[in-house]
Design an enzyme around this catalytic site. Structure first.
Site: not given
Ligand code: DGP
Length: 124
Positions: A34, A92, A105
């Site tokens: 993340d 989520n 995810h």
């Molecule tokens: P959610 O709230 O469950 O939709 O979590 C989305 C997650 O995705 C959040 O913890 C941050 C992560 N995230 C958002 N953009 C990116 C990205 O470009 N790369 C990565 N590795 N994670 C990301």
């Protein structure tokens, strides 16, 4: 249900248009760190298929894809050596759960004591 957005961030990562710190990949699943980790281990595990959320994945994914995702989570946890100390597996779905990225995810957290399952905060 709204249509899947093929330009969401995780779809772009799957197509190789955006980078990620990959920790696992097989035919059905990609997992990467993340970008805003909330624990020493914070991995996102995503299906390669175009599913918006758990609701969509549960309704349309094949048994093979669903099994692959669960097996991947357990494999990654062992690979990252959090299987003995413990970990949390969280998805989520939708507005109340604050889903930000509209590609299904699951979050895998570990590496420290994670505390209670839900924040006491109920509004934003
Ligand atoms: P959610 O709230 O469950 O939709 O979590 C989305 C997650 O995705 C959040 O913890 C941050 C992560 N995230 C958002 N953009 C990116 C990205 O470009 N790369 C990565 N590795 N994670 C990301």
């Amino acid at each position: 249900m709204s249509d899947y957005d093929p330009n969401n961030i995780f779809a772009r990562i799957l197509r190789g248009e955006l980078p990620c710190a990959k920790v696992f990949e097989d035919d059905h699943v990609l997992a990467f760190n993340d970008i805003h980790p909330q624990a020493p281990v914070h991995v996102l595990v995503i299906p390669k298929g175009a599913y918006i959320s758990l609701d969509d994945f549960g309704a349309r994914a094949s048994d093979t894809e669903i099994a692959a995702l669960f097996r991947a989570v357990a494999t990654i946890a062992r690979q990252l050596e959090i299987d003995v100390s413990g970990y949390r597996f969280l998805a989520n779905h939708g507005t109340n759960a604050h889903q930000e990225v509209p590609h299904f995810h699951v979050h895998l957290f570990g590496g420290r004591k994670l505390g209670p399952m839900l924040s006491r905060k109920t509004t934003e």
